[in-house]
Design an enzyme around this catalytic site. Structure first.
Site, PDB file in Angstrom:
ATOM      1  N   LYS A  32     -10.943  -5.364  -4.289  1.00 33.89           N
ATOM      2  CA  LYS A  32     -11.601  -4.102  -4.630  1.00 33.89           C
ATOM      3  C   LYS A  32     -10.612  -3.111  -5.211  1.00 33.89           C
ATOM      4  O   LYS A  32     -10.905  -2.393  -6.148  1.00 33.89           O
ATOM      5  CB  LYS A  32     -12.199  -3.470  -3.357  1.00 33.89           C
ATOM      6  CG  LYS A  32     -13.240  -4.322  -2.680  1.00 33.89           C
ATOM      7  CD  LYS A  32     -13.658  -3.763  -1.321  1.00 33.89           C
ATOM      8  CE  LYS A  32     -13.333  -4.702  -0.190  1.00 33.89           C
ATOM      9  NZ  LYS A  32     -14.168  -4.648   0.981  1.00 33.89           N
ATOM     10  N   LYS A  59       0.832  -1.213   0.000  1.00 32.63           N
ATOM     11  CA  LYS A  59       0.000   0.000   0.000  1.00 32.63           C
ATOM     12  C   LYS A  59       0.858   1.252   0.000  1.00 32.63           C
ATOM     13  O   LYS A  59       0.556   2.228  -0.681  1.00 32.63           O
ATOM     14  CB  LYS A  59      -0.924   0.024   1.228  1.00 32.63           C
ATOM     15  CG  LYS A  59      -2.096  -0.923   1.117  1.00 32.63           C
ATOM     16  CD  LYS A  59      -3.017  -0.738   2.311  1.00 32.63           C
ATOM     17  CE  LYS A  59      -3.968  -1.893   2.487  1.00 32.63           C
ATOM     18  NZ  LYS A  59      -4.533  -1.945   3.836  1.00 32.63           N
ATOM     19  N   LYS A  89      -5.119 -11.785  -6.554  1.00 33.19           N
ATOM     20  CA  LYS A  89      -6.341 -12.208  -5.848  1.00 33.19           C
ATOM     21  C   LYS A  89      -7.458 -11.223  -6.188  1.00 33.19           C
ATOM     22  O   LYS A  89      -7.186 -10.082  -6.568  1.00 33.19           O
ATOM     23  CB  LYS A  89      -6.083 -12.249  -4.339  1.00 33.19           C
ATOM     24  CG  LYS A  89      -5.834 -10.876  -3.753  1.00 33.19           C
ATOM     25  CD  LYS A  89      -6.044 -10.779  -2.255  1.00 33.19           C
ATOM     26  CE  LYS A  89      -5.958  -9.314  -1.883  1.00 33.19           C
ATOM     27  NZ  LYS A  89      -6.073  -8.912  -0.560  1.00 33.19           N
TER      28      LYS A  89
HETATM   29  P1  TYM Z   1     -11.184  -6.988   3.665  1.00 34.01           P
HETATM   30  O1  TYM Z   1     -12.263  -5.988   3.893  1.00 34.01           O
HETATM   31  O2  TYM Z   1     -10.177  -6.707   2.607  1.00 34.01           O
HETATM   32  O3  TYM Z   1     -11.801  -8.401   3.339  1.00 34.01           O
HETATM   33  C1  TYM Z   1     -12.802  -9.015   4.162  1.00 34.01           C
HETATM   34  C2  TYM Z   1     -12.568 -10.516   4.191  1.00 34.01           C
HETATM   35  O4  TYM Z   1     -12.595 -11.060   2.872  1.00 34.01           O
HETATM   36  C3  TYM Z   1     -11.431 -11.851   2.654  1.00 34.01           C
HETATM   37  N1  TYM Z   1     -11.029 -11.751   1.243  1.00 34.01           N
HETATM   38  C4  TYM Z   1     -10.767 -12.799   0.458  1.00 34.01           C
HETATM   39  N2  TYM Z   1     -10.797 -14.127   0.685  1.00 34.01           N
HETATM   40  C5  TYM Z   1     -10.481 -14.950  -0.351  1.00 34.01           C
HETATM   41  N3  TYM Z   1     -10.144 -14.503  -1.594  1.00 34.01           N
HETATM   42  C6  TYM Z   1     -10.111 -13.180  -1.866  1.00 34.01           C
HETATM   43  N4  TYM Z   1      -9.796 -12.759  -3.092  1.00 34.01           N
HETATM   44  C7  TYM Z   1     -10.422 -12.253  -0.817  1.00 34.01           C
HETATM   45  N5  TYM Z   1     -10.486 -10.899  -0.740  1.00 34.01           N
HETATM   46  C8  TYM Z   1     -10.856 -10.619   0.530  1.00 34.01           C
HETATM   47  C9  TYM Z   1     -10.369 -11.247   3.565  1.00 34.01           C
HETATM   48  O5  TYM Z   1      -9.334 -12.170   3.844  1.00 34.01           O
HETATM   49  C10 TYM Z   1     -11.186 -10.891   4.780  1.00 34.01           C
HETATM   50  O6  TYM Z   1     -11.326 -12.000   5.643  1.00 34.01           O
HETATM   51  N6  TYM Z   1      -7.959  -6.089   7.400  1.00 34.01           N
HETATM   52  C11 TYM Z   1      -9.229  -6.715   7.063  1.00 34.01           C
HETATM   53  C12 TYM Z   1     -10.391  -6.206   7.879  1.00 34.01           C
HETATM   54  C13 TYM Z   1     -10.251  -6.340   9.354  1.00 34.01           C
HETATM   55  C14 TYM Z   1     -10.307  -7.545  10.104  1.00 34.01           C
HETATM   56  C15 TYM Z   1     -10.175  -7.159  11.460  1.00 34.01           C
HETATM   57  C16 TYM Z   1     -10.418  -8.881   9.753  1.00 34.01           C
HETATM   58  C17 TYM Z   1     -10.121  -5.325  10.243  1.00 34.01           C
HETATM   59  N7  TYM Z   1     -10.069  -5.813  11.511  1.00 34.01           N
HETATM   60  C18 TYM Z   1     -10.164  -8.116  12.494  1.00 34.01           C
HETATM   61  C19 TYM Z   1     -10.404  -9.836  10.787  1.00 34.01           C
HETATM   62  C20 TYM Z   1     -10.280  -9.443  12.123  1.00 34.01           C
HETATM   63  C21 TYM Z   1      -9.523  -6.447   5.602  1.00 34.01           C
HETATM   64  O7  TYM Z   1      -9.050  -5.506   5.013  1.00 34.01           O
HETATM   65  O8  TYM Z   1     -10.432  -7.295   5.042  1.00 34.01           O
END
Ligand code: TYM
Length: 330
Positions: free
Chosen positions: A196, A111, A193
């Site tokens: 967004k 990032k 992967k």
């Molecule tokens: P975020 O918002 O990017 O994604 C939410 C969840 O979706 C999963 N994910 C995927 N799984 C499989 N293949 C993909 N292409 C894919 N894209 C997204 C992510 O692994 C995630 O589980 N940092 C986190 C948000 C967060 C969080 C937390 C998660 C903040 N605090 C505490 C767990 C616990 C994030 O950006 O997820």
């Protein structure tokens, strides 16, 4: 009941990578766990955003989660900024997290490389994530594969705090990721992967026509130039993994056979995939449209989720403040 926590950023539409990697698992796990699912808007403001969009996307995310099958009578579903203890604990954790641990996070490197001026929030992002999880003393975190390194950091944070302020009996558990077989869904480009920020997504709530327009040009095994060329499913970067995620096992076996024998062309294979995807996604889209027209209900559900979350969060912070001598005036 064991406790789980997970979060999702309201930084765009809910896509099938989020759904298959995380949300579908949340729906299954909510039955046997005390569950906290958080829409992490404080994480989302670490990249450029417009306040009006953020507000709308936060509510849309709640709609998408409920439509996917989360049940507000079982799980606490809430917005991070409605529970101020998240940022309070994050500050405390910042004081016990070595800078080097943050600088080596892959997501920080990726990032920050994209930006001219790097804000401290990008660096401290995983500290807030550790606070999210540990505030609820959750030991299991259902996420996709891309979050595994952040969870490693959460364990470092828990260990450091325990060593300093709770050396005899550890207060914070060391949270472990819970992955699904679909832990990394590829994007439509077949390379990165699904994400967004890359724009290679299929939205969970897109219409059958929109989904087809995206699937139709998706790359397949490069060996299959003509319909009569045999292929290898393992070399098909998008369509085959999505079949494995959406289609029943006998169909996946048929896809493998028809690809290797050139019995189907890639278009036939994509049409079969589209049909199975829509079997699963259409009811979600219909429920989302209904919920979209009832915003007050969605807001009430989020308020109730935050109320329940705060009961636990306050209790944790009471202990943290006492152990750290931050309770002098009480
Ligand atoms: P975020 O918002 O990017 O994604 C939410 C969840 O979706 C999963 N994910 C995927 N799984 C499989 N293949 C993909 N292409 C894919 N894209 C997204 C992510 O692994 C995630 O589980 N940092 C986190 C948000 C967060 C969080 C937390 C998660 C903040 N605090 C505490 C767990 C616990 C994030 O950006 O997820």
């Amino acid at each position: 009941m064991p406790r789980i926590f997970s979060g999702i950023q309201p930084s765009g539409e809910l896509h099938i990578g989020n759904y298959l990697g995380a949300v579908k698992n949340w729906v299954a796990l909510q039955h046997e766990h005390e569950s906290f699912f958080c829409i992490v808007n404080y994480h989302a403001i670490t990249i450029a955003f417009a306040p009006e969009d953020l507000r709308r996307r936060t509510r849309d995310m709640a709609v998408g989660l409920l439509a996917s099958g989360l049940d507000a009578s079982r799980a606490a579903i809430f917005v991070q900024s409605d529970v101020p203890e998240h940022t309070e604990l994050a500050w405390i954790f910042n004081t016990i997290t070595p800078l080097g641990e943050l600088e080596r996070q892959v997501q920080f490197k990726e990032k920050s490389a994209r930006q001219e001026q790097v804000m401290a929030g990008i660096l401290n992002y995983p500290v807030l994530q550790a606070a999210d999880i540990l505030l609820y003393l959750a030991d299991t975190v259902p996420v996709g594969e891309d979050q595994v390194q952040h969870l490693e950091l959460s364990r470092v944070v828990a260990r450091n705090w325990n060593a300093r302020f709770s050396p005899d009996v550890p207060f914070f558990p060391e949270p472990q990721p819970k992955l699904t077989p679909t832990r990394r869904i590829p994007g439509l480009d077949g390379q990165a992967k699904m994400s967004k920020s890359i724009g290679n997504t299929i939205g969970l709530l897109e219409s059958p026509e929109q989904v087809w327009e995206k699937l139709r040009p998706a790359v397949t095994d490069p060996a299959r130039q003509r319909k009569t060329d045999a292929g290898e499913p393992a070399k098909c970067p998008v369509v085959y993994p999505l079949h494995r995620a959406f289609s029943p096992p006998p169909v996946v076996a048929e896809v493998e056979e028809k690809c290797r024998s050139a019995g189907w062309g890639c278009m036939d294979c994509k049409k079969a995939l589209h049909a199975h995807m829509m079997d699963e996604l259409t009811p979600i889209r219909v429920r989302a449209a209904e919920l979209h027209d009832r915003p007050q209900e969605v807001d009430a559900m989020l308020h109730e989720g935050a109320r329940r979350a705060r009961l636990v969060a306050r209790e944790t912070m009471d202990t943290v403040r006492t152990r750290m001598g931050l309770d002098a005036a009480q």
